[in-house]
Design an enzyme around this catalytic site. Structure first.
Site, short mmCIF file in Angstrom:
data_model
loop_
_atom_site.label_atom_id
_atom_site.label_comp_id
_atom_site.label_asym_id
_atom_site.label_seq_id
_atom_site.Cartn_x
_atom_site.Cartn_y
_atom_site.Cartn_z
N SER A 159 -56.59 77.14 64.09
CA SER A 159 -57.09 76.04 64.93
C SER A 159 -55.92 75.41 65.68
O SER A 159 -54.76 75.65 65.35
CB SER A 159 -57.74 75.01 64.00
N TYR B 282 -58.71 68.86 57.48
CA TYR B 282 -58.84 70.07 58.30
C TYR B 282 -57.46 70.53 58.78
O TYR B 282 -57.14 71.73 58.73
CB TYR B 282 -59.75 69.72 59.48
N1 LIG Z 1 -65.67 75.26 67.31
C1 LIG Z 1 -64.39 75.10 67.63
O1 LIG Z 1 -64.05 74.53 68.66
C2 LIG Z 1 -63.32 75.64 66.71
C3 LIG Z 1 -62.03 75.58 67.15
C4 LIG Z 1 -61.01 76.09 66.34
C5 LIG Z 1 -61.31 76.69 65.14
N2 LIG Z 1 -62.58 76.75 64.72
C6 LIG Z 1 -62.82 77.46 63.47
O2 LIG Z 1 -63.57 78.65 63.73
C7 LIG Z 1 -64.42 78.95 62.63
C8 LIG Z 1 -65.87 79.01 63.09
O3 LIG Z 1 -66.16 77.80 63.75
P1 LIG Z 1 -67.61 77.43 64.31
O4 LIG Z 1 -67.43 76.33 65.26
O5 LIG Z 1 -68.34 78.67 64.72
O6 LIG Z 1 -68.20 76.80 62.97
P2 LIG Z 1 -69.67 76.70 62.43
O7 LIG Z 1 -69.75 75.49 61.57
O8 LIG Z 1 -70.64 76.82 63.55
O9 LIG Z 1 -69.76 78.02 61.54
C9 LIG Z 1 -69.08 78.14 60.32
C10 LIG Z 1 -69.80 79.13 59.43
O10 LIG Z 1 -69.18 79.12 58.15
C11 LIG Z 1 -70.20 79.20 57.17
N3 LIG Z 1 -69.72 78.62 55.91
C12 LIG Z 1 -69.27 77.36 55.69
N4 LIG Z 1 -68.92 77.22 54.39
C13 LIG Z 1 -69.15 78.42 53.79
C14 LIG Z 1 -68.98 78.92 52.46
N5 LIG Z 1 -68.50 78.14 51.48
N6 LIG Z 1 -69.29 80.21 52.21
C15 LIG Z 1 -69.79 80.99 53.18
N7 LIG Z 1 -69.97 80.60 54.46
C16 LIG Z 1 -69.66 79.31 54.75
C17 LIG Z 1 -71.34 78.38 57.77
O11 LIG Z 1 -72.55 78.76 57.18
C18 LIG Z 1 -71.27 78.78 59.22
O12 LIG Z 1 -72.01 79.95 59.45
C19 LIG Z 1 -64.14 77.86 61.59
O13 LIG Z 1 -63.16 78.33 60.69
C20 LIG Z 1 -63.61 76.71 62.43
O14 LIG Z 1 -62.81 75.84 61.69
C21 LIG Z 1 -63.61 76.24 65.48
O1 LIG Z 2 -60.13 67.92 66.78
C1 LIG Z 2 -61.09 68.18 66.07
O2 LIG Z 2 -62.01 67.39 65.84
C2 LIG Z 2 -61.08 69.51 65.35
O3 LIG Z 2 -59.85 70.02 65.45
C3 LIG Z 2 -62.07 70.57 65.75
O4 LIG Z 2 -63.16 69.93 66.26
C4 LIG Z 2 -61.72 71.65 66.74
O5 LIG Z 2 -62.88 72.33 67.00
C5 LIG Z 2 -60.76 72.69 66.49
O6 LIG Z 2 -60.68 73.28 65.28
C6 LIG Z 2 -59.64 72.82 67.49
O7 LIG Z 2 -58.93 74.01 67.37
#
Ligand SMILES: NC(=O)c1ccc[n+]([C@@H]2O[C@H](COP(=O)([O-])OP(=O)(O)OC[C@H]3O[C@@H](n4cnc5c(N)ncnc54)[C@H](O)[C@@H]3O)[C@@H](O)[C@H]2O)c1
Ligand SMILES: O=C(O)[C@H](O)[C@@H](O)[C@H](O)[C@H](O)CO
Length: 263
Positions: free
Chosen positions: A147, A160
């Protein structure tokens, strides 16, 4: 040099939590490059079935399982089942994650620990159990989803940031321990992406929404599909000598300090 460097035909890829959002976007890329896709969810059979149907609708061979990435017994049993039913896991994407946005002074220890458990201990548990087979078979690819918070702090995301910063270092350590077995471990660091995780801070008029648009040199939120190329690269032969990196896919946000709004 041929494009076949990126071909994943015949490979099996496990994308944890890949039932929607970023996990599904990366899994679709890996699947469209030829791999069979395996996804899981902690408890919802319906979410897993819907996701498998969605993959199949775009021509990807897909399988779904229920297990919690923080429960080692469940993880071990699931890996055994997946490898018997689908095939040996060649590619692991540690994508499952949660976030709790709570100012640190108000955060309960239980909330802090819950985030560390899914976002940091989960990748430890799944990787150590999947890599044993990769080592026996002579190689594999592991991708940890990091992230912006692997590099930066922000108000209200202490657990986080601690987990994702830890995951960056776990990535380097996994790369160090397993390179000799031809297992490459890297991270993908998504910037700010339009998914359900960011929905609460992505509404029009929310100051954070304007901040992200102006702070990101690309001038927009990421589209989950923007991650597919990085996922294919780090899953494929094209990255066989790339190890221990985090590839930030962030529209340039980490490259700049930003600018005042009147400039
Ligand atoms: N959305 C963003 O902008 C963003 C940015 C940077 C990183 N991320 C990271 O990318 C990944 C996916 O993000 P997203 O936005 O698609 O999240 P999301 O919440 O939409 O999906 C996360 C998934 O993880 C699963 N999950 C959670 N806890 C679990 C467990 N204990 N066992 C099995 N499955 C579990 C949930 O069911 C869900 O399907 C995460 O690691 C998140 O931190 C997201
Ligand atoms: O700033 C935030 O609230 C969190 O960082 C997440 O919302 C982001 O989605 C992410 O993981 C960025 O990489």
């Amino acid at each position: 040099m041929s494009i076949n460097l990126f071909d994943l035909t015949g490979k099996v890829a496990l994308i944890t939590g890949g039932v929607h959002g970023l996990g599904m976007a990366m899994a679709k890329g890996i699947g469209q490059a030829g791999a069979k896709i395996v996804v899981n969810e902690r408890s919802s059979k319906e979410k897993v079935e819907d996701a498998v149907a969605e993959y199949k609708s775009v021509g990807i061979e897909a399988y779904g399982y229920i297990f919690d990435v923080t429960d080692e017994q469940e993880v071990k049993a699931a890996i055994e089942k997946i490898e018997a039913e689908v095939g040996p896991i060649d590619i692991l994407v540690n994508n499952a994650g949660i976030i709790k946005r709570i100012p640190m002074v108000d955060m309960e220890v239980d909330d802090f620990e819950a985030v560390i458990k899914v976002d940091l201990v989960g990748p430890f548990i799944v990787s150590k159990n999947v890599v044993k087979g990769m080592i026996k078979r002579g190689g594999g690819k592991i991708i940890n989803i990091c992230s912006m918070m692997s590099e930066l702090g922000r108000d209200s995301v202490s657990a986080y940031a601690a987990a994702k910063g830890g995951l960056k270092m776990l990535t380097k350590n996994m790369a160090t321990e397993w390179a000799k077995f031809n297992v490459q471990t890297n991270g993908i660091g998504p910037g700010y992406f339009a998914t359900s995780q960011t929905e609460p801070i992505r509404v029009n008029g929310h100051p954070f929404n304007d901040f992200i648009i102006s702070r990101t040199p690309a001038g927009r939120w990421g589209d989950p599909e923007d991650l597919a190329g990085a996922a294919i690269f780090l899953s494929s032969k094209a990255s066989d000598f790339v190890n221990g990196h985090v590839l930030y896919v962030d529209g340039g946000i980490l490259a700049t300090i930003g600018k005042p709004s009147n400039e």
